[in-house]
Design an enzyme around this catalytic site. Structure first.
Site, PDB file in Angstrom:
ATOM      1  CB  SER A   1      14.258   5.544   7.346  1.00  0.00           C
ATOM      2  OG  SER A   1      14.573   5.591   6.026  1.00  0.00           O
TER       3      SER A   1
ATOM      4  CG  ASP B   1       9.287   7.229  -5.060  1.00  0.00           C
ATOM      5  OD1 ASP B   1       9.500   7.592  -3.881  1.00  0.00           O
ATOM      6  OD2 ASP B   1       9.771   7.804  -6.045  1.00  0.00           O
TER       7      ASP B   1
ATOM      8  CD  GLU C   1     -25.428  -3.523 -10.103  1.00  0.00           C
ATOM      9  OE1 GLU C   1     -26.274  -4.337  -9.711  1.00  0.00           O
ATOM     10  OE2 GLU C   1     -24.309  -3.865 -10.558  1.00  0.00           O
TER      11      GLU C   1
ATOM     12  CD  GLU D   1       7.948  -6.412   1.320  1.00  0.00           C
ATOM     13  OE1 GLU D   1       7.856  -5.181   1.458  1.00  0.00           O
ATOM     14  OE2 GLU D   1       7.812  -7.198   2.246  1.00  0.00           O
TER      15      GLU D   1
ATOM     16  CE  LYS E   1      13.240   2.691  -0.308  1.00  0.00           C
ATOM     17  NZ  LYS E   1      12.548   3.931  -0.553  1.00  0.00           N
TER      18      LYS E   1
ATOM     19  CG  ASP F   1     -21.639   6.076  -8.748  1.00  0.00           C
ATOM     20  OD1 ASP F   1     -20.794   5.930  -7.834  1.00  0.00           O
ATOM     21  OD2 ASP F   1     -21.343   6.432  -9.908  1.00  0.00           O
TER      22      ASP F   1
ATOM     23  CE  LYS G   1      16.128   4.998  -1.846  1.00  0.00           C
ATOM     24  NZ  LYS G   1      16.653   6.264  -1.698  1.00  0.00           N
TER      25      LYS G   1
ATOM     26  CB  CYS H   1      39.895  34.868   0.555  1.00  0.00           C
ATOM     27  SG  CYS H   1      38.215  34.832   1.223  1.00  0.00           S
TER      28      CYS H   1
ATOM     29  NE  ARG I   1      10.018   7.969   7.797  1.00  0.00           N
ATOM     30  CZ  ARG I   1      11.260   8.107   8.231  1.00  0.00           C
ATOM     31  NH1 ARG I   1      11.656   7.480   9.298  1.00  0.00           N
ATOM     32  NH2 ARG I   1      12.111   8.852   7.572  1.00  0.00           N
TER      33      ARG I   1
ATOM     34  CB  CYS J   1      37.662  35.728   6.117  1.00  0.00           C
ATOM     35  SG  CYS J   1      36.701  35.454   4.631  1.00  0.00           S
TER      36      CYS J   1
ATOM     37  CB  CYS K   1      38.746  38.705   3.326  1.00  0.00           C
ATOM     38  SG  CYS K   1      39.825  37.269   3.399  1.00  0.00           S
TER      39      CYS K   1
ATOM     40  CD  GLU L   1       5.982   4.346   1.060  1.00  0.00           C
ATOM     41  OE1 GLU L   1       6.134   3.796   2.183  1.00  0.00           O
ATOM     42  OE2 GLU L   1       6.786   5.153   0.587  1.00  0.00           O
TER      43      GLU L   1
ATOM     44  CE1 TYR M   1       6.426  -0.268   4.707  1.00  0.00           C
ATOM     45  CE2 TYR M   1       5.522   0.168   2.537  1.00  0.00           C
ATOM     46  CZ  TYR M   1       6.144   0.605   3.676  1.00  0.00           C
ATOM     47  OH  TYR M   1       6.486   1.916   3.794  1.00  0.00           O
TER      48      TYR M   1
ATOM     49  CE  LYS N   1      10.159  -4.858   4.316  1.00  0.00           C
ATOM     50  NZ  LYS N   1       8.731  -4.602   4.272  1.00  0.00           N
TER      51      LYS N   1
ATOM     52  CB  CYS O   1      40.230  32.121   3.377  1.00  0.00           C
ATOM     53  SG  CYS O   1      40.291  33.737   4.181  1.00  0.00           S
TER      54      CYS O   1
HETATM   55  S1  IVH Z   1       9.862  -1.510   5.256  1.00  0.00           S
HETATM   56  C1  IVH Z   1      10.899  -1.174   9.660  1.00  0.00           C
HETATM   57  N1  IVH Z   1       8.947  -2.019   2.829  1.00  0.00           N
HETATM   58  O1  IVH Z   1      10.849   3.258   2.028  1.00  0.00           O
HETATM   59  C2  IVH Z   1      10.293  -1.291   8.314  1.00  0.00           C
HETATM   60  N2  IVH Z   1       9.467   0.243   3.360  1.00  0.00           N
HETATM   61  O2  IVH Z   1      13.515   4.441   2.340  1.00  0.00           O
HETATM   62  C3  IVH Z   1      10.606  -0.138   7.434  1.00  0.00           C
HETATM   63  N3  IVH Z   1       9.015   1.832   1.564  1.00  0.00           N
HETATM   64  O3  IVH Z   1      10.330   4.639   5.218  1.00  0.00           O
HETATM   65  C4  IVH Z   1       9.941  -0.024   6.156  1.00  0.00           C
HETATM   66  N4  IVH Z   1       8.220   0.373   0.124  1.00  0.00           N
HETATM   67  O4  IVH Z   1       8.336   4.603   3.538  1.00  0.00           O
HETATM   68  C5  IVH Z   1       9.391  -1.058   3.686  1.00  0.00           C
HETATM   69  N5  IVH Z   1       8.088  -2.611   0.760  1.00  0.00           N
HETATM   70  C6  IVH Z   1       8.523  -1.674   1.607  1.00  0.00           C
HETATM   71  C7  IVH Z   1       8.574  -0.313   1.237  1.00  0.00           C
HETATM   72  C8  IVH Z   1       9.074   0.615   2.153  1.00  0.00           C
HETATM   73  C9  IVH Z   1       8.487   1.664   0.343  1.00  0.00           C
HETATM   74  C10 IVH Z   1       9.451   3.144   2.101  1.00  0.00           C
HETATM   75  C11 IVH Z   1       9.088   3.418   3.539  1.00  0.00           C
HETATM   76  C12 IVH Z   1      10.405   3.656   4.228  1.00  0.00           C
HETATM   77  C13 IVH Z   1      11.270   4.085   3.077  1.00  0.00           C
HETATM   78  C14 IVH Z   1      12.744   3.918   3.364  1.00  0.00           C
END
Ligand code: IVH
Length: 661
Positions: A79, A112, A32, A108, A110, A34, A305, A399, A131, A422, A402, A165, A217, A281, A417
């Site tokens: 960042s 990628d 539908e 939250e 993160k 399409d 991380k 070295c 960015r 050098c 030289c 993202e 986000y 956050k 050195c």
């Molecule tokens: S908050 C001022 N929330 O991670 C607010 N970033 O390593 C800054 N990212 O540059 C970002 N998931 O591209 C935020 N839930 C999330 C995220 C997130 C992925 C990325 C974003 C940021 C990078 C930093």
């Protein structure tokens, strides 16, 4: 009549699109969908004058741009700082608790992918941008419009910027790579690279075919929409039709965060998209404001991380390189191996001690790890994989370039050195001079500097500035054209106007890193003053200790170094501190301050300088334009006026604690 039908279809398609891509709950079949889409495409072809800019037909792509327009982010796209373990998380929380009583956090995933800024005017998507370096990004609107879960029209006619993202789901990534393999094309290393490669396509049909998706986000100006917490902001974004990741948790205690991390460390592989950590956050927006920003990161958030994966590979050989300070470094030459999206074939082994402590031998199978954005490291040897013919490490005594005998500095693990002539040292110091954090001469990568050195165009720093005399010859060199040489020469010319701190860092004075160079430049203001500074004057400067002071004194005791500086002065290189480096601090940035009464712990001049350094302005009269009045003892009428106008008032100690923060 036709227009009415077109609007009707657009509404049906937008709704279907939202239900399918954002809510994951379709109410009409693909067939539908399409059929409606085809009907709309036909009507738009027949009546192009009726085609709406927010028509869902843009999602199939078609717009082709000639290049990527630069976009300035009015509010920088920052960042996130990183934490890697429990104790770093605890320190983050402790820092927050110094400012905020009983903080609440939102956790939250993160995602990628790559960050994107979406701009809506009057409820219509008018711009999508990458960015970039945080201040200048690239216009990718034509590709963003093809991403199905990014609304082209909002339910309300808002002017709003939303950030988040763009990512490529794991299955789309896999089928894309399978298709590329079938066609004999290079494969993308990971979904993030594939997503980034897709939004950097000039033809939006390509991006449209890549099945990109998004999670939003961040709302840089949430307070404009009467929002009070991050959690509320996410709810608001959902109401506007954006995809917000559902795996969010609001928490009050750190142990809940650690739990959340543990759950997702295990469950992340079940998700249909890649995540590389957890973002924490501070939830309350007033509290976020209170914490503010450093130049690079918000202080109110951080990213945990996930530990980097380890990979194993064979260490084929150990080569030695000579840095600009003469330090000789052993490097592992590896059987090429993929790690976190890039191929690693060489990595530093730092120094003799690093190698002997781990008993790293040539021929060993070693574990390599990359934590965060740092360079990969050989973390250990898989001794159980030894077969007996591995060759134990031996530090060299001469070295490798030289041949002069190496010297081990007292209390240091490194060998040096000491031969000032050098070649390796000279090349490295020229590379450093031109590098981005030093004189920032565009286009001078490692190999160009090395080539120019070997061809005798570039032997000392001041030679950069006479390269223009050989312009014609340089343009004849293989791989260079008139344009690229002109770019190099322009870059050189521009570098003459750098502020003093860049030059100080570029000279390669031992122990004078980027930060120390800045401290010295802003304190001494000119090269002359710094040159004349005594040891005692130097250690009186904040952040300059014995080692740095000694090194600077000894640098300027050397006549040769005076000559280097004089030559640079002669060709027109600036020798003074020019710009005040503004650190972004919300409490000062763009605000007008008035000082009144006598300040005890800081002079008025120093207070003014500090305010300006943090991005604020000072004024001598209080008016409705004044943001903050700083009150010392025995304040006069300015204090009364500030009270009358309801202007924020800080005591001296509040002011001091804010500038120290
Ligand atoms: S908050 C001022 N929330 O991670 C607010 N970033 O390593 C800054 N990212 O540059 C970002 N998931 O591209 C935020 N839930 C999330 C995220 C997130 C992925 C990325 C974003 C940021 C990078 C930093």
């Amino acid at each position: 009549m036709i227009e009415k039908r077109m609007n009707e279809i657009i509404e049906i398609l937008n709704k279907a699109n939202y239900e399918y891509n954002t809510l994951d709950a379709p109410t009409i079949t693909d067939q539908e969908y399409d059929n409606y889409l085809r009907e709309l495409i036909k009507l738009e072809e027949k009546h192009p004058e009726l085609k709406r800019s927010d028509s869902p037909t843009v999602r199939v792509g078609g717009e082709i741009v000639e290049g990527f327009r630069k976009i300035t982010h009015e509010i920088p796209m920052l960042s996130l700082s990183n934490v890697f373990n429990e104790s770093e998380i605890i320190s983050f929380d402790e820092r927050i608790r110094k400012e905020v009583l009983n903080p609440e956090y939102t956790c939250e995933l993160k995602i990628d992918g790559l960050s994107v800024s979406l701009l809506y005017k009057n409820g219509k998507l008018v711009q999508g941008a990458t960015r970039g370096d945080g201040v200048t990004g690239e216009d990718i609107t034509h590709n963003v419009r093809t991403i199905k879960n990014i609304p082209l029209t909002l339910p309300e006619p808002l002017d709003i910027e939303i950030r988040g993202e763009i990512y490529m789901p794991k299955d789309s990534f896999q089928s894309l790579n399978e298709e590329r393999e079938r066609n004999g094309m290079d494969l993308f290393a990971n979904p993030r690279n594939a997503a980034a490669g897709s939004v950097r396509q000039l033809d939006s049909k390509v991006a449209a075919s890549r099945n990109l998706s998004s999670f939003l986000y961040h709302l840089p100006e949430a307070e404009k929409f009467s929002l009070h917490s991050h959690y509320e902001t996410l709810e608001f974004m959902k109401r506007l039709g954006f995809s917000v990741n559902p795996n969010i948790r609001k928490i009050c205690h750190l142990h809940e965060l650690l739990e959340f991390i543990q759950v997702w460390t295990e469950k992340r592989h079940e998700l249909p998209y890649e995540i590389d950590g957890i973002v924490i956050k501070l939830d309350n927006l007033d509290d976020q404001k209170k914490l503010g920003y450093t130049a690079k990161y918000p202080r109110w958030a951080t990213a945990y991380k996930f530990p980097a994966a380890e990979v194993y590979t064979k260490l084929k050989d150990i080569h030695f390189s000579v840095g600009r300070t003469g330090q000789v470094t052993p490097n592992a030459i590896l059987e090429p191996v993929m790690l976190a999206g890039s191929t690693i074939s060489k990595t530093t082994l730092h120094n003799e001690e690093y190698v002997t402590l781990r008993d790293i031998r040539i021929g060993d199978v070693v574990a390599i790890k990359k934590a965060g954005d740092v360079i990969p490291e050989v973390v250990r040897v898989l001794t159980e994989r030894r077969i007996g013919d591995e060759i134990p490490f031996q530090m060299i005594q001469e070295c490798p370039i030289c041949g002069s005998p190496l010297v081990r500095a007292e209390k240091e693990a490194a060998y040096y050195c000491k031969n000032v002539h050098c070649d390796a040292k000279k090349i490295e110091s020229l590379i450093h001079y031109a590098s981005r954090d030093a004189m920032n001469i565009d286009g001078f990568g490692d190999s160009i500097v090395e080539d120019f050195y070997n061809m005798n165009y570039l032997k000392k720093f001041s030679d950069f500035y006479s390269l223009f005399q050989s312009k014609e010859e340089l343009m004849e060199l293989e791989g260079f054209g008139s344009k690229s040489i002109q770019n190099l020469l322009d870059g050189i010319e521009n570098s003459k106007n750098n502020s003093l701190e860049r030059l100080l860092f570029a000279l390669g004075i031992r122990h004078v890193g980027k930060k120390t160079a800045k401290v010295l430049a802003s304190y001494f203001k000119t090269m002359d003053c710094l040159q004349k500074a005594t040891f005692d004057e130097l250690i009186a400067v904040k952040d300059v200790g014995d080692i740095i002071a000694k090194s600077i004194v000894s640098y300027f005791q050397n006549e040769e170094n005076h000559r280097v500086i004089d030559e640079l002065r002669l060709v027109g290189v600036n020798m003074s501190f020019l710009s005040k480096q503004v650190e972004v601090n919300d409490e000062f940035f763009n605000k007008t301050f008035v000082l009144t009464g006598s300040l005890e712990s800081i002079t008025r001049e120093a207070a003014k300088e500090k305010i300006e350094l943090l991005g604020g302005k000072t004024s001598s009269t209080v008016s409705s334009k004044t943001d903050v009045v700083v009150v010392g003892s025995k304040p006069g009428s300015k204090y009364e006026k500030a009270q009358e106008l309801g202007i924020t008032i800080w005591t001296e100690s509040e002011f001091i604690s804010k500038i120290e923060k």
